[in-house]
Design a protein around this motif. Structure first.
Motif, PDB file in Angstrom:
ATOM      1  N   VAL A   7       7.983  10.194  11.629  1.00 30.18           N
ATOM      2  CA  VAL A   7       6.435  10.475  12.074  1.00 30.18           C
ATOM      3  C   VAL A   7       6.051  10.430  10.816  1.00 30.18           C
ATOM      4  CG1 VAL A   7       4.781  10.444  14.216  1.00 30.18           C
ATOM      5  CG2 VAL A   7       7.436   9.927  14.825  1.00 30.18           C
ATOM      6  N   LEU A   8       5.023  10.151  10.406  1.00 31.47           N
ATOM      7  CA  LEU A   8       3.809  11.109   9.615  1.00 31.47           C
ATOM      8  C   LEU A   8       2.339  10.766  10.622  1.00 31.47           C
ATOM      9  CD1 LEU A   8       4.354   9.750   6.359  1.00 31.47           C
ATOM     10  CD2 LEU A   8       5.096  12.054   7.392  1.00 31.47           C
ATOM     11  N   ILE A   9       1.765  12.198  11.091  1.00 29.12           N
ATOM     12  CA  ILE A   9       0.854  11.582  12.001  1.00 29.12           C
ATOM     13  C   ILE A   9      -0.644  10.709  10.459  1.00 29.12           C
ATOM     14  CG2 ILE A   9      -1.224  13.433  12.764  1.00 29.12           C
ATOM     15  CD1 ILE A   9       1.280  15.235  13.315  1.00 29.12           C
ATOM     16  N   ARG A  10      -0.911  10.501  10.875  1.00 26.81           N
ATOM     17  CA  ARG A  10      -2.579   8.972   9.741  1.00 26.81           C
ATOM     18  C   ARG A  10      -3.631  10.256   9.593  1.00 26.81           C
ATOM     19  NH1 ARG A  10      -4.362   3.813  12.971  1.00 26.81           N
ATOM     20  NH2 ARG A  10      -1.932   3.073  13.052  1.00 26.81           N
ATOM     21  N   SER A  11      -4.164  11.783  10.123  1.00 28.28           N
ATOM     22  CA  SER A  11      -4.811  12.169   9.691  1.00 28.28           C
ATOM     23  C   SER A  11      -4.452  12.812   8.018  1.00 28.28           C
ATOM     24  CB  SER A  11      -5.646  12.859  10.326  1.00 28.28           C
ATOM     25  OG  SER A  11      -4.030  14.283  11.702  1.00 28.28           O
ATOM     26  N   LYS A  12      -3.126  13.307   8.182  1.00 31.55           N
ATOM     27  CA  LYS A  12      -1.919  13.970   7.392  1.00 31.55           C
ATOM     28  C   LYS A  12      -1.588  13.032   6.069  1.00 31.55           C
ATOM     29  CE  LYS A  12      -1.688  18.369   9.771  1.00 31.55           C
ATOM     30  NZ  LYS A  12      -2.015  18.985   9.142  1.00 31.55           N
ATOM     31  N   ILE A  13      -1.774  11.672   5.947  1.00 32.06           N
ATOM     32  CA  ILE A  13      -1.882  11.259   4.658  1.00 32.06           C
ATOM     33  C   ILE A  13      -2.808  10.454   4.914  1.00 32.06           C
ATOM     34  CG2 ILE A  13       0.410  10.919   5.656  1.00 32.06           C
ATOM     35  CD1 ILE A  13       0.100   8.396   6.890  1.00 32.06           C
ATOM     36  N   ASP A  14      -2.765   9.977   4.046  1.00 28.51           N
ATOM     37  CA  ASP A  14      -4.302   9.531   2.886  1.00 28.51           C
ATOM     38  C   ASP A  14      -3.300   7.548   1.933  1.00 28.51           C
ATOM     39  OD1 ASP A  14      -6.828   7.937   2.418  1.00 28.51           O
ATOM     40  OD2 ASP A  14      -7.156   9.848   1.015  1.00 28.51           O
ATOM     41  N   SER A  15      -4.350   7.009   2.321  1.00 29.59           N
ATOM     42  CA  SER A  15      -3.899   5.106   1.355  1.00 29.59           C
ATOM     43  C   SER A  15      -3.989   5.333  -0.051  1.00 29.59           C
ATOM     44  CB  SER A  15      -4.394   4.137   2.377  1.00 29.59           C
ATOM     45  OG  SER A  15      -5.961   4.199   2.288  1.00 29.59           O
ATOM     46  N   ALA A  16      -3.288   4.734  -0.554  1.00 28.53           N
ATOM     47  CA  ALA A  16      -3.036   5.027  -2.232  1.00 28.53           C
ATOM     48  C   ALA A  16      -2.751   3.709  -3.116  1.00 28.53           C
ATOM     49  CB  ALA A  16      -2.588   6.021  -2.960  1.00 28.53           C
ATOM     50  N   TYR A  17      -3.728   3.030  -4.045  1.00 29.71           N
ATOM     51  CA  TYR A  17      -3.818   2.051  -3.858  1.00 29.71           C
ATOM     52  C   TYR A  17      -2.550   1.740  -5.888  1.00 29.71           C
ATOM     53  CZ  TYR A  17      -5.744  -0.157  -0.628  1.00 29.71           C
ATOM     54  OH  TYR A  17      -6.075  -0.462   1.262  1.00 29.71           O
ATOM     55  N   ARG A  28       0.628  -0.782   0.449  1.00 27.29           N
ATOM     56  CA  ARG A  28       0.037  -0.144   0.105  1.00 27.29           C
ATOM     57  C   ARG A  28       0.851   1.105  -0.493  1.00 27.29           C
ATOM     58  NH1 ARG A  28      -4.738   0.088   4.305  1.00 27.29           N
ATOM     59  NH2 ARG A  28      -5.021  -1.071   3.080  1.00 27.29           N
ATOM     60  N   LEU A  29       0.664   2.131  -1.252  1.00 25.14           N
ATOM     61  CA  LEU A  29       0.889   3.786  -0.523  1.00 25.14           C
ATOM     62  C   LEU A  29       0.344   4.588  -0.088  1.00 25.14           C
ATOM     63  CD1 LEU A  29       1.048   4.125  -4.809  1.00 25.14           C
ATOM     64  CD2 LEU A  29       3.588   3.525  -2.940  1.00 25.14           C
ATOM     65  N   TYR A  30       1.014   5.595   0.470  1.00 26.39           N
ATOM     66  CA  TYR A  30       0.849   6.217   1.505  1.00 26.39           C
ATOM     67  C   TYR A  30       1.001   7.710   1.072  1.00 26.39           C
ATOM     68  CZ  TYR A  30      -0.236   3.092   5.092  1.00 26.39           C
ATOM     69  OH  TYR A  30      -1.315   1.795   5.726  1.00 26.39           O
ATOM     70  N   CYS A  31       0.321   9.192   0.711  1.00 22.24           N
ATOM     71  CA  CYS A  31       0.048  10.245   0.047  1.00 22.24           C
ATOM     72  C   CYS A  31       0.175  10.855   1.058  1.00 22.24           C
ATOM     73  CB  CYS A  31       0.152  10.107  -0.682  1.00 22.24           C
ATOM     74  SG  CYS A  31      -3.045   9.601  -1.262  1.00 22.24           S
ATOM     75  N   CYS A  32       0.220  12.282   1.204  1.00 17.19           N
ATOM     76  CA  CYS A  32      -0.690  13.283   1.684  1.00 17.19           C
ATOM     77  C   CYS A  32      -1.980  13.335   1.283  1.00 17.19           C
ATOM     78  CB  CYS A  32       0.600  14.844   0.643  1.00 17.19           C
ATOM     79  SG  CYS A  32       0.004  16.278   1.177  1.00 17.19           S
ATOM     80  N   PHE A  33      -2.222  13.916   2.498  1.00 17.19           N
ATOM     81  CA  PHE A  33      -3.556  14.441   1.708  1.00 17.19           C
ATOM     82  C   PHE A  33      -4.388  14.943   1.244  1.00 17.19           C
ATOM     83  CE2 PHE A  33      -3.272  17.116   5.328  1.00 17.19           C
ATOM     84  CZ  PHE A  33      -4.643  17.674   5.524  1.00 17.19           C
TER      85      PHE A  33
END
Length: 109
Positions: A99-109, A12-17
């Motif tokens: 550390v990346l704050i969860r509310s500041k990142i989103d998952s992308a496939y 899974r990729l994580y991106c800037c929200f």
């Protein structure tokens, strides 16, 4: 599986929200249970497409650390911080990690 015998399942990729700039991959998560003040966070061994601010000493929940804030390189949203120096041996596993704050990142496939 592909012709080399590797699995076709991708991490899974994580991106800037805010702008969807790819920041990290799931395989690089070291800890999913981090707390950043009142926010939940992930600890990553590697991140990409970010800019680091200057390293400063900061007193955090777990004590004093030298950290640099981390911003998305595209939209300049503050996403978390990187541990530049730890002062207690018990926290040495954090050194060099982000550390990346969860509310500041989103998952992308």
């Amino acid at each position: 599986m592909n012709k080399n015998g590797d699995s076709l399942i991708q991490s899974r990729l994580y991106c800037c929200f805010k702008c969807r700039n790819v920041i990290a991959i799931q395989d690089d998560i070291v800890a999913k249970d981090f707390v950043a003040g009142k926010f939940r966070a992930f600890l990553f061994s590697h991140v990409a497409n970010v800019m680091n601010g200057p390293a400063v000493d900061r007193t955090m929940i777990t004590g004093r650390h030298k950290v640099s804030d981390v911003w998305c390189s595209d939209c300049l949203e503050k996403l978390g911080w990187k541990y530049e120096k730890v002062y207690a041996e018990a926290h040495s596993y954090k050194l060099g990690k982000t550390v990346l704050i969860r509310s500041k990142i989103d998952s992308a496939y």
